[in-house]
Design a protein around this motif. Structure first.
Motif, short mmCIF file in Angstrom:
data_model
loop_
_atom_site.label_atom_id
_atom_site.label_comp_id
_atom_site.label_asym_id
_atom_site.label_seq_id
_atom_site.Cartn_x
_atom_site.Cartn_y
_atom_site.Cartn_z
N UNK A 1 0.80 -1.22 0.00
CA UNK A 1 0.00 0.00 0.00
C UNK A 1 0.83 1.27 0.00
N UNK A 2 2.11 1.16 -0.34
CA UNK A 2 2.99 2.34 -0.36
C UNK A 2 2.98 2.97 -1.75
N UNK A 3 3.33 4.25 -1.81
CA UNK A 3 3.35 4.97 -3.08
C UNK A 3 4.79 5.15 -3.57
N UNK A 4 4.93 5.41 -4.85
CA UNK A 4 6.24 5.63 -5.47
C UNK A 4 6.59 7.11 -5.46
N UNK A 5 7.88 7.44 -5.34
CA UNK A 5 8.32 8.84 -5.48
C UNK A 5 8.38 9.20 -6.97
N UNK A 6 7.21 9.30 -7.59
CA UNK A 6 7.14 9.46 -9.04
C UNK A 6 7.81 10.74 -9.52
N UNK A 7 7.66 11.81 -8.78
CA UNK A 7 8.23 13.09 -9.22
C UNK A 7 9.73 12.96 -9.46
N UNK A 8 10.43 12.38 -8.51
CA UNK A 8 11.88 12.24 -8.64
C UNK A 8 12.24 11.18 -9.68
#
Length: 409
Positions: free
Chosen positions: A199-206
Motif C-alpha cells: 500500500x505504499x506509493x512511489x516517489x514518481x516526481x523524482x
C-alpha cells in the motif's frame, strides 16, 4: 518393449513443478484452517457487506475503493445496455466488437485524464500485457521496480525486451541501471503509483525526472490510485504534479470504477497504431456492452467524487492509527493509500488470523509468498469510501480480538 515394461517406466508429470505449493496448501488445510483462497460470497449486500459462510461479513478486501458497484446510476446504465445491445459482442474490437459504448467509455477516460487517447482492454492484466509487450520489444530495455505487479512482469516477458529490475522505490538504483543502457537503445521505465501488497506509493516526481534525463519513456500503472488519489482522482502522478510527463497511464475498471476491464491513456501522437499491432487487444473479444456502459457512467461520476475521496482518506487514517496503536506491525509508517497491510509472523499464523477475523465477521485478503515482497505473509486491508466511521471502529475491535486470540498481539 512389452506393455508391462511400458507401464512401469518413469513418467514426467507436468504438475511436479507445483508440488511445493501443493504440499504447502495441504499442510495448511491439515492444520484445520479454512481454505483462505476458496471463500464463496453467497450474497453481496452492499459495497461493504456480504453473506459469507452463512453470516453477514464486513468486506475489507475487495478493492472497491469508491464503492461504485452498487451505485444506482451505474447499475441502471448496465441494465439499459443489456436490453439495447444484448449480452456480448462475440468479437474483437478490430472486427465486430466495437459498439457505441466502447467509444463512449474511451471518451470518458480521455475526459477524466484530460488526455488525447484511450484504449480499453478486456481486463487490467491484458492492458499491461498488451501495451508493454507491444511498445518494448527485442533490442529495447525495460527498467522496472522489482515489486512490480505480475501483469507487468508478464508483459515484459512476452515482449522480449531486456529487463532490468531495481530495488523497490530506490531512485539511485534506477538511475544507475538507466546509465548502463547502450546509447541509442529504446528505453521504457515502468512504475506503479500505489504498490498493491504494502500500500505504499512511489516517489514518481523524482523517478520520472531521472527517467526523462536519461531519455526513457515512462509508463505508470495507477490501478490502485485511480479515482481516489490526486485532486481529480487521476492518481499519484497527478498528486505529485507530474502527470503531464507520463507517456502511458495503465489502469483498471475492477477497482475504483467497480466493474471489469483495463485501459491505457496517452498523449503520444502515434498511440492509435496500437489498435492494429497489440496482440492482446486484437485477438480477444471486447467487453460486453453492459460492462462498458457501467464503466463510462462510473468514470464520469468519479470526476465529481471529492467528498468520497475525502471520506476514504479519513477511513484510511483512522484504521491505520487504530491498528498501529494496538500493536500490529503495518506495511507503512503512515497511511499512503486505501490499502493497509498487516504483517504476519508466518503463513500458518497469518492463515489462523485470517480465519479468526472471518469468524468475527470480517473478510480481508491473505497474501503470501511468492506474491509478496521479502517472502512476507500479509493480511491486506482495502478500504472503501462507503465504509462508515462506525464500521471502521468495529473493524479495529475485530482485529484486536482476533489478534489476541491467535497471539499476534
Amino acid at each position: 518393449m512389452s506393455d508391462t515394461a511400458h507401464d512401469t517406466a518413469p513418467r514426467g508429470d507436468l504438475f511436479d513443478k507445483f508440488q511445493p505449493i501443493i504440499d504447502l496448501r495441504a499442510g495448511l488445510l491439515a492444520s484445520g484452517v479454512e481454505d483462505p483462497f476458496s471463500l464463496v460470497m453467497e450474497k453481496v449486500l452492499s459495497p461493504t457487506t456480504a453473506i459469507c459462510n452463512g453470516r453477514e461479513t464486513i468486506l475489507l478486501g475487495t478493492y472497491n475503493y469508491m464503492g461504485m458497484t452498487f451505485d444506482p446510476d451505474v447499475i441502471a446504465a448496465g441494465k439499459q445496455a443489456l436490453d439495447d445491445f444484448g449480452a456480448g459482442t462475440t468479437g474483437s474490437r478490430v472486427l465486430n466488437g466495437t459498439y457505441a459504448g466502447h467509444k463512449a467509455v474511451e471518451q470518458a477516460l480521455c475526459d477524466f485524464y484530460a488526455m488525447d487517447h484511450a484504449m480499453v482492454f478486456s481486463t487490467g492484466y491484458q492492458a499491461n500485457l498488451g501495451v508493454i509487450s507491444t511498445i518494448a520489444g527485442k533490442g529495447d530495455y525495460i527498467v522496472l521496480d522489482i515489486d512490480s505487479h505480475a501483469s507487468i512482469w508478464d508483459g515484459c516477458k512476452m515482449g522480449d525486451a531486456e529487463v532490468v529490475p531495481f530495488k523497490h522505490n530506490d531512485i539511485e538504483a534506477m538511475e544507475k541501471r538507466l546509465k548502463r543502457i547502450p546509447e541509442g537503445a529504446g528505453k521504457l521505465v515502468i512504475l506503479e503509483g500505489v504498490y498493491s501488497m504494502m500500500g505504499d506509493i512511489a516517489p514518481l516526481k523524482e523517478m520520472i525526472a531521472v527517467a526523462k534525463a536519461n531519455g526513457a519513456m515512462v509508463l505508470v500503472d495507477e490501478a490502485h490510485s485511480m479515482g481516489f488519489i490526486g485532486p481529480n482522482g487521476r492518481g499519484v502522478a497527478e498528486d505529485q504534479g507530474v502527470l503531464d510527463q507520463v507517456d502511458f497511464v495503465i489502469g483498471t475498471f475492477s477497482k475504483s470504477v467497480g466493474t471489469v476491464g483495463g485501459f491505457c491513456v496517452s498523449n503520444h501522437p502515434k498511440f492509435e497504431i496500437l489498435r492494429l499491432v497489440c496482440r492482446p487487444y486484437v485477438f480477444t473479444a471486447s467487453l460486453p456492452p453492459s460492462v462498458v456502459a457501467t464503466a463510462a457512467t462510473s468514470i464520469r461520476k468519479l470526476m465529481h467524487a471529492g467528498d468520497k475521496r475525502a471520506h476514504l482518506w479519513e477511513n484510511s487514517r483512522t484504521l491505520h492509527k487504530g491498528l498501529k496503536d494496538r500493536g500490529f506491525q503495518l506495511g507503512t509508517d503512515n497511511p499512503q493509500s486505501a490499502i493497509i497491510s498487516v504483517i504476519m509472523p508466518d503463513l500458518e499464523r497469518g492463515a489462523g488470523m485470517w480465519e479468526a477475523l472471518l469468524k468475527e465477521g470480517l473478510y480481508v485478503n491473505l497474501a503470501r509468498p511468492p506474491a509478496t515482497p521479502a517472502n512476507m505473509t500479509l493480511l491486506r486491508c482495502s478500504l472503501c469510501s462507503e465504509h462508515s466511521a462506525e464500521q471502521v471502529q468495529t473493524i479495529i475491535g475485530m482485529f484486536e480480538r482476533a489478534g489476541r486470540t491467535v497471539g499476534i498481539i
